[in-house]
Design a protein around this motif. Sequence first.
Motif, short mmCIF file in Angstrom:
data_model
loop_
_atom_site.label_atom_id
_atom_site.label_comp_id
_atom_site.label_asym_id
_atom_site.label_seq_id
_atom_site.Cartn_x
_atom_site.Cartn_y
_atom_site.Cartn_z
N ASN A 1 0.79 -1.11 0.03
CA ASN A 1 -0.01 -0.19 -0.14
C ASN A 1 0.84 1.33 -0.10
OD1 ASN A 1 -1.94 -1.50 0.03
ND2 ASN A 1 -2.66 -1.08 2.12
N MET A 2 2.16 1.10 0.20
CA MET A 2 2.93 2.34 0.34
C MET A 2 3.18 2.71 -1.15
SD MET A 2 5.68 1.86 3.49
CE MET A 2 6.47 0.28 2.89
N ALA A 3 2.97 1.81 -2.01
CA ALA A 3 3.24 2.15 -3.62
C ALA A 3 4.79 2.71 -3.96
CB ALA A 3 2.33 2.98 -4.02
N LEU A 4 5.62 1.97 -3.18
CA LEU A 4 7.05 2.34 -3.39
C LEU A 4 7.45 2.11 -4.95
CD1 LEU A 4 8.51 1.25 -0.10
CD2 LEU A 4 7.97 3.53 -0.81
N PRO A 5 8.19 2.98 -5.67
CA PRO A 5 8.60 2.81 -6.97
C PRO A 5 9.40 1.41 -7.30
CG PRO A 5 8.87 5.15 -6.40
CD PRO A 5 8.49 4.46 -4.97
N LEU A 6 10.11 1.37 -6.27
CA LEU A 6 11.13 -0.04 -6.57
C LEU A 6 10.44 -1.39 -6.21
CD1 LEU A 6 14.81 1.20 -5.28
CD2 LEU A 6 13.70 1.23 -7.64
N LEU A 7 9.34 -1.39 -5.44
CA LEU A 7 8.97 -2.58 -5.07
C LEU A 7 8.27 -3.29 -6.14
CD1 LEU A 7 8.14 -4.55 -2.71
CD2 LEU A 7 5.97 -3.20 -2.30
N TYR A 8 8.83 -4.64 -6.40
CA TYR A 8 8.33 -5.38 -7.35
C TYR A 8 7.28 -6.24 -6.90
CZ TYR A 8 8.50 -8.95 -11.36
OH TYR A 8 7.90 -9.97 -12.12
N GLN A 9 7.71 -7.08 -5.80
CA GLN A 9 6.77 -7.93 -5.13
C GLN A 9 7.06 -8.25 -3.85
OE1 GLN A 9 6.92 -12.03 -6.56
NE2 GLN A 9 9.10 -12.13 -6.54
N VAL A 10 6.21 -8.79 -3.13
CA VAL A 10 6.39 -9.15 -1.57
C VAL A 10 5.90 -10.60 -1.41
CG1 VAL A 10 5.80 -8.47 0.85
CG2 VAL A 10 5.93 -6.77 -0.96
N THR A 11 6.71 -11.47 -0.96
CA THR A 11 6.32 -12.88 -0.52
C THR A 11 6.22 -12.83 1.09
OG1 THR A 11 8.37 -13.93 -0.71
CG2 THR A 11 6.98 -13.47 -2.66
#
Length: 474
Positions: free
Chosen positions: A186-196
């Motif tokens: 939900n932070m919509a960080l530009p570098l974030l591709y995925q979270v597992t």
Amino acid sequence: MAQFVLAGKTDCPHYAKAELLADSLQRCLPNFKIHKISVLPKAWKEWLEDTCKRNGWKHEQSPVIWRELVNQGGKGMLLGGFSDFLEHCQDYYSITSDMPSDVMLSVASENLATKMNLFVEEQHRVSSIKPLHIWFSSALSPTSHFLIPNLLSAEVFPNTSAISLHLLDLEGKEEQLQWLRMETENMALPLLYQVTTHTDLEHAFKEADVILLQDECWSDDSNTEDEEERKKKKLKRISDRYREYGQLIDTRANKEVKVIVSGDSFVNLRCSLLLDNARSIGSNQFVTVATQLENEARAIIAKKLKVRTSDVTHVIVWGNISDSFYIDLQRAKVFNYDGPIKGPAFFSLPAKNILQERKWLETDFQELVRCQRAAVASKSCRVAAMSLTNGILAVIKAWNGICGPDEIFSLGVLCPGDYNLPEGIVLSVPVTFTDRKWSVLSDVTLEDDLKERLQIAARELKQEKELGSENNEM
């Protein structure tokens, strides 16, 4: 405004017919809006079941059509399939469809081909992305909430286009990890591709480029045991856990992985256990963070000298970060000190020249640093998460080339031979970073007292390691 959602299999003729009828209505009626969802045939059944379950509907065929009562994505009212939609259009808009069967099949075929092309393009786009894989243990610890927002930034990882964050917590609940995942997304960080998320070691450290290990505290089984017995049990748990971590890192992580161990207890031992069990990975790729101790020492000195914490630099932490460490000020500098000698902003004075109270430096000052973190924890009822986060970030930045050539960092690393210390022991020593590699600072003075302190710390850590090995064989 009439707002409809039309969903169906890409190869379904009735979906094609409903789609063209909806397009016709949208062109003719300014208040008629349609949103289309085209689903590949092999994914249709699961998609339809999930959609109906989420909305409390019963529908088994393609297409499925509903009317939204609020903006797109809001609660909807099921209209039904193609026949229901056709009847609705006839009753409300006096518009029908007389598309021949061969045209319906042709449009359905075109829909499927278009969707497949888009799918292939998306798969190619995804495969071309090479994210940086960061693994984070004890992901539910307080440190994570400070570290994650700052970690996923170009300031920390320059020249990185995407980051895959893997949250591991063996003591945590899956539901809590899912909330942390959602909060991160939900932070919509530009570098974030995925979270597992992971609550076991089935996939732990796979393809890891950076590993942050901070799990250290496991609850005691009994309050009736004495302190020595509790320590032995804790050492056994730590030894078992970190031997397994080392083996998994050895077989699953990228060979250029950077491993950072942090925390309050047995951090040198934990790093040493990793080194013993990850033989195929260079020893210079494992470090233990002591920068939080540096910063705590800087804060105490700054308060005493009435300067900012950032005005105190080059403090060195030697020894066992979790126990018998020693704060050394032989290279420490103080800027902006209001003393008899003043100069421009770049002018500094040796800290030892200002702090001439040798007894205070060797006793009270050392004890104040030891108590600083415990005081924060007792007042805030949690570990000193912010200072620990700041220390971890400083090390990662330096390792990624974001530091000056003269900056000094205290890191727990495999003991260098020129200090005449036992092999296989991880001790905190001063290092500098050049070209994204650290090296031990050579031009420091090791007086007899400091040498003795390091020997004591080495013996202490060797005993911990031996005790952990004995417990492991029990």
